[in-house]
Design an enzyme around this catalytic site. Structure first.
Site, PDB file in Angstrom:
ATOM      1  N   GLU A  11      47.051  29.021  40.081  1.00 16.50           N
ATOM      2  CA  GLU A  11      47.195  29.908  38.670  1.00 16.50           C
ATOM      3  C   GLU A  11      48.349  30.628  38.326  1.00 16.50           C
ATOM      4  O   GLU A  11      49.151  30.885  39.583  1.00 16.50           O
ATOM      5  CB  GLU A  11      46.266  30.764  38.647  1.00 16.50           C
ATOM      6  CG  GLU A  11      45.589  32.065  37.817  1.00 16.50           C
ATOM      7  CD  GLU A  11      44.526  33.042  38.347  1.00 16.50           C
ATOM      8  OE1 GLU A  11      43.516  32.301  38.781  1.00 16.50           O
ATOM      9  OE2 GLU A  11      44.505  34.492  38.050  1.00 16.50           O
ATOM     10  N   GLU A  37      41.634  33.481  45.175  1.00 19.43           N
ATOM     11  CA  GLU A  37      42.180  35.362  45.770  1.00 19.43           C
ATOM     12  C   GLU A  37      41.098  36.059  46.989  1.00 19.43           C
ATOM     13  O   GLU A  37      41.172  37.459  46.118  1.00 19.43           O
ATOM     14  CB  GLU A  37      42.318  35.590  44.832  1.00 19.43           C
ATOM     15  CG  GLU A  37      43.902  35.035  43.401  1.00 19.43           C
ATOM     16  CD  GLU A  37      44.367  36.136  42.353  1.00 19.43           C
ATOM     17  OE1 GLU A  37      43.299  37.118  42.040  1.00 19.43           O
ATOM     18  OE2 GLU A  37      45.367  35.630  41.739  1.00 19.43           O
TER      19      GLU A  37
HETATM   20  C1  GAL Z   1      44.018  36.562  38.747  1.00 17.61           C
HETATM   21  C2  GAL Z   1      42.787  36.541  39.109  1.00 17.61           C
HETATM   22  C3  GAL Z   1      41.775  36.004  37.866  1.00 17.61           C
HETATM   23  C4  GAL Z   1      42.200  37.035  36.800  1.00 17.61           C
HETATM   24  C5  GAL Z   1      44.189  37.624  36.074  1.00 17.61           C
HETATM   25  C6  GAL Z   1      44.417  37.741  35.509  1.00 17.61           C
HETATM   26  O1  GAL Z   1      44.349  37.811  39.742  1.00 17.61           O
HETATM   27  O2  GAL Z   1      42.329  34.778  39.739  1.00 17.61           O
HETATM   28  O3  GAL Z   1      40.920  35.774  37.921  1.00 17.61           O
HETATM   29  O4  GAL Z   1      42.182  38.191  36.824  1.00 17.61           O
HETATM   30  O5  GAL Z   1      44.273  37.222  37.431  1.00 17.61           O
HETATM   31  O6  GAL Z   1      46.133  37.975  35.203  1.00 17.61           O
END
Ligand code: GAL
Length: 839
Positions: A538, A462
């Site tokens: 993710e 990100e």
């Molecule tokens: C994502 C990020 C993670 C965590 C997650 C929580 O955007 O990559 O590290 O913060 O959100 O939802």
């Protein structure tokens, strides 16, 4: 264990409460396998190599320094000239008086020992007082004296740190040796010129955790192992040896490319030859190879490559994690000068833009989770054994992959994965082509490129700027990083976790495309880019509090049914998406384990996240069983909530079942509440009137009831029960037993509402390492021998001493006003083992 007996075991444990015992058995066998593998390597190496590698974890001294006041920081930086001359750092000399400092062993995370502070700026760090605004608790000094025998006179001696959080200065015998400025990458210092031979020596490290690398709990201190490596002046380069297996699915042999670099630290040219011995998983030599002798200039190095072929290789896979090893030996004039052992696997891992991911030619979905690196009771300083425990927990729900979000993992996590059959997306911390970013990435790849677990290198997560405002620069940064990955390891794909449409910036450089969240993007991307393989880097960010069934902002709880953050997807939403499109390779849910920091969706007093499929201790939340049903290979059935709703008699209660069976019938106190067909990748639910007693789910397949599970209204906790993941552990001062603590009612059932405060008395050949209970809102100390149950459960981690014997753990009620609880005593045996070589 046969699949039938494992199935029965799982079934029995599920009927009696929350299932965990099956996994502890799995983890035990994997740990035994690890021990056996280590044994083979040590025996094989000792016979040939003058190299010595010592664990340097025991007997350190520790004291807090100060981030702003040099007077409280051993006088470091009081005036000018600290670095003016070599050898004048008095606090880093053997004779310096550290007798009042605290004694401790590594790995050590001091952040987990600190109290919580109600300061919203510290939210991401789990409300721990770290950073420039907390100078008293952000700097730590470590010292260790050690002897270097006269016999070491002609050796090179290196100090190897596996990782320190975060900025560290290192001295030896009053001489400044070097520094390291990131929290995750291993680093080495050559101590040879600075040591007193045949005398006492001193290593001193000042660790400053004022700056962070991430936005999650990262710990503080020397939280990974430290080693001393002694070699001949001519030796193998660190992380230079690799084995590349080019296995094609269906072939009955695999070619191996073998390479290494030899360094000559002597004043004379040396002729060096390298040989390789390849051992199969049982330790039998199955191939040998050699690379011709070369002359290596003084203070120079030479690269060596050769090839070998393995016939009928035993493949590495998630079901059969067969590990080969290669012993690399440097010889000169017929004498072996150095040797090391590498583990590797024979497997093919291919991403296909139309058909997803293939391991050894077989299509499998990546059923992965993202994970940070902390655990209840220990913070970021995980004992090795806990890595195996955690991998086993994830495997119990059918997980076959982990993403090391958002940093280079410990070697032990990678080893646990390669020994237990877990795939890995291995991620570097800094997405940048600056020297630090490239060095971090390069070290990660060289360190882990032999591991069969790793199927994707991730260059970051990100990075908004690199995708938007600075997309043009992002494309260049991406290209530089990908080029480095390909140069050091042409066998694996490179990617990153991207929260966006992946159409510009860094994404243009990647081999395969990962989407974070945003289910609206992948279909469109696939249409426009039909040649790029796609996966979920993710996903989800579903949230839930273990054993809680309402979302209550007054108590900071999230209901177990359908909690999710606005940018995320429930487990069902993301898996119905990724699990049903053939061209998608699967993905990584955020997260497997809860972790400290990011206490979403609430802030204080929550101190850890609620994203985990299991809590900080590894206790499954209900959602675990959704994954188990659709990722696992066994019939599965899970019924929730609990059935203790005193005061809500007559209210409608939502009852859910996760199952992969055809149909489930629910009974309330013996009367059917109806039968329902289980939708593919979904769940079934009822709304029933609460009356005390029992609910029971009966799951059938092909018309036959296969599994049942019940929830009964229990009485209050009347007794404590302790059980350990292993009843015998190694007496090596490192091994741990993970103890499950339960509050049971008079009939021996877990009271799902039990919150009793307990005290743990540990005696004999072990110490209490830490405690936890999985409650995201619990601010009790991780290090005190006192902990309350959270919804019936808590965890105690005990560590062995180096003396064999018995660790006795007694759990008793703490405080006088609660209900009586029958105490419990548990004894764990610790067996004598050959200690790792250590100084
Ligand atoms: C994502 C990020 C993670 C965590 C997650 C929580 O955007 O990559 O590290 O913060 O959100 O939802």
């Amino acid at each position: 264990m046969s699949s039938i007996s494992r199935r029965e075991l799982i079934r029995n444990t599920m009927v009696s409460g929350l299932a965990i015992s099956a996994g502890t058995l799995l983890s035990r066998s994997a740990w035994a396998r690890a021990e056996a593998a280590a044994d083979i390597s040590d025996r094989a190496l000792a016979a040939i190599a003058p190299r010595e590698r010592y664990l340097f974890d025991f007997g350190w001294k520790f004291q807090f320094g100060n981030g702003v006041d040099p007077a409280k920081d051993l006088g470091f930086g009081v005036g000018q000239g600290d670095f003016a001359k070599t050898g004048e750092f008095e606090f880093a000399k053997v004779k310096y008086d550290d007798s009042k400092w605290r004694e401790l062993n590594l790995p050590h995370d001091w952040a987990v020992e600190l109290p919580f502070v109600h300061d919203d700026v510290q939210m991401s760090h789990g409300y721990k007082p770290l950073g420039r605004r907390y100078p008293e608790s952000s700097v730590g000094w470590y010292r260790k004296n050690f002897n270097v025998p006269a016999s070491d006179a002609d050796k090179r001696i290196y100090l190897d740190f596996d990782g320190v959080f975060r900025d560290v200065f290192v001295w030896v015998n009053g001489c400044f040796i070097g520094r390291n400025d990131n929290g995750y990458v291993p680093f080495r210092f050559d101590l040879t010129d600075f040591l007193a031979i045949g005398a006492e020596n001193c290593v001193t490290a000042r660790v400053d955790a004022s700056f962070g690398d991430g936005w999650f709990y990262e710990g503080a201190g020397i939280y990974r192992h430290v080693w001393i490596t002694k070699t001949a002046p001519v030796h193998l380069g660190r992380y230079e040896s690799y084995v590349r297996a080019a296995y094609q699915p269906g072939a009955n042999s695999s070619s191996l490319e073998l390479a290494t670099v030899v360094e000559n630290h002597s004043a004379n040219a040396v002729s060096g030859r390298v040989t390789w011995k390849v051992l199969d998983p049982s330790g039998k030599t199955v191939a040998t190879a050699e690379a011709a002798s070369q002359s290596i200039a003084p203070d120079g190095s030479a690269s060596y490559t050769t090839t070998a072929t393995l016939s009928d290789p035993m493949l590495w896979s998630t079901d059969t994690p067969n590990l080969y090893s290669a012993i690399v030996i440097v010889e000169s004039d017929g004498k072996s000068l150095d040797a090391e052992k590498l583990n590797f696997g024979i497997r093919s891992a291919v991403f296909d833009a139309d058909k997803g991911f293939f391991l050894n030619g077989k299509s499998i979905k990546i059923q992965g989770t993202c994970n940070h690196q902390d655990h209840a009771g220990v913070g970021a300083a995980l004992p090795d054994r806990l890595q195996y425990f955690r991998v086993a927990v994830l495997q119990q729900m059918g997980g076959n992959a982990v993403r090391t979000s958002h940093n280079m993992p410990t070697p032990e996590w990678v080893e646990a994965c390669e020994r237990m059959g877990m795939l890995m997306m291995c991620e570097t911390r800094q997405m940048s082509s600056n020297p630090e970013g490239m060095a971090q990435l390069g070290t990660m790849i060289k360190r882990f490129r032999n591991s069969p677990s790793i199927i994707i290198w991730s260059v970051g997560n990100e990075e908004w700027e690199m995708q938007s405002e600075m997309a043009e620069q992002g494309a260049k940064v991406g290209e530089s990083m990908v080029r480095l990955c390909h140069e050091l390891d042409p066998t694996r794909v490179v990617s990153a976790a991207v929260n966006g449409n992946n159409e510009k910036g860094v994404s243009t450089a990647f081999d395969i495309i990962g989407f974070n969240y945003n289910l609206a993007f992948p279909d469109d991307y696939h249409k426009k880019n039909p040649k790029k393989a796609v996966y979920g880097s993710e996903t989800s960010s579903a949230i839930g509090t273990r054993g809680e069934y309402s979302s209550d902002p007054l108590r900071n709880t999230v209901n177990a049914y359908d909690g999710v953050v606005p940018w995320g997807e429930t487990a069902e939403e993301w898996w119905k998406f990724y699990g049903t499109r053939d061209w998608l390779a699967g993905g990584f849910a955020w997260t497997g384990f809860d972790y400290r920091g990011e206490p979403t969706p609430y802030g204080w007093p929550s101190i850890n996240s609620q994203f985990g499929i299991v809590d900080m201790c590894g206790f499954p939340k209900d959602i675990f069983y959704y994954y188990k049903a659709w990722w696992g290979k066994e019939p599965s059935l899970h019924l929730f909530p609990h059935w203790n709703w005193t005061g809500r008699e007559g209210d409608q209660i939502k009852v859910w079942v996760y199952s992969n069976l055809d149909e489930v019938e629910l009974f309330v106190n013996g009367a059917s509440a109806g039968s329902q067909k289980v939708p593919h990748l979904g769940h079934v639910e009822w709304s029933v009137k609460y009356e005390p007693g029992m609910i029971e789910a009966r799951g059938s397949k092909g018309g036959q009831v296969v599994l049942t599970e019940k929830r009964e209204t229990t009485g209050p906790a009347a007794a404590i029960k302790l059980s350990a993941d292993r009843m015998e552990i190694d007496a090596d001062g490192e091994d741990v037993a993970v103890i499950r603590v339960e509050g049971l009612d008079k009939e021996g059932r877990i009271d799902p509402l039990a919150h009793n405060l307990l005290r743990f008395k540990v005696s004999g050949q072990g110490t209490l390492m830490g405690v936890g209970n999985g409650d995201p809102n619990c601010q009790e100390s991780d290090k005190e021998p006192v902990r309350s149950l959270f919804n019936g459960l808590a965890q105690v981690i005990v560590q062995s001493t180096k003396e064999p014997g018995e660790i006795r753990i007694e759990a008793v009620k703490e405080g006088w006003d609660g209900p009586e609880l029958t105490p419990f005593k548990l004894a764990i045996q610790t067996k004598r083992v050959a200690l790792r070589r250590q100084i």
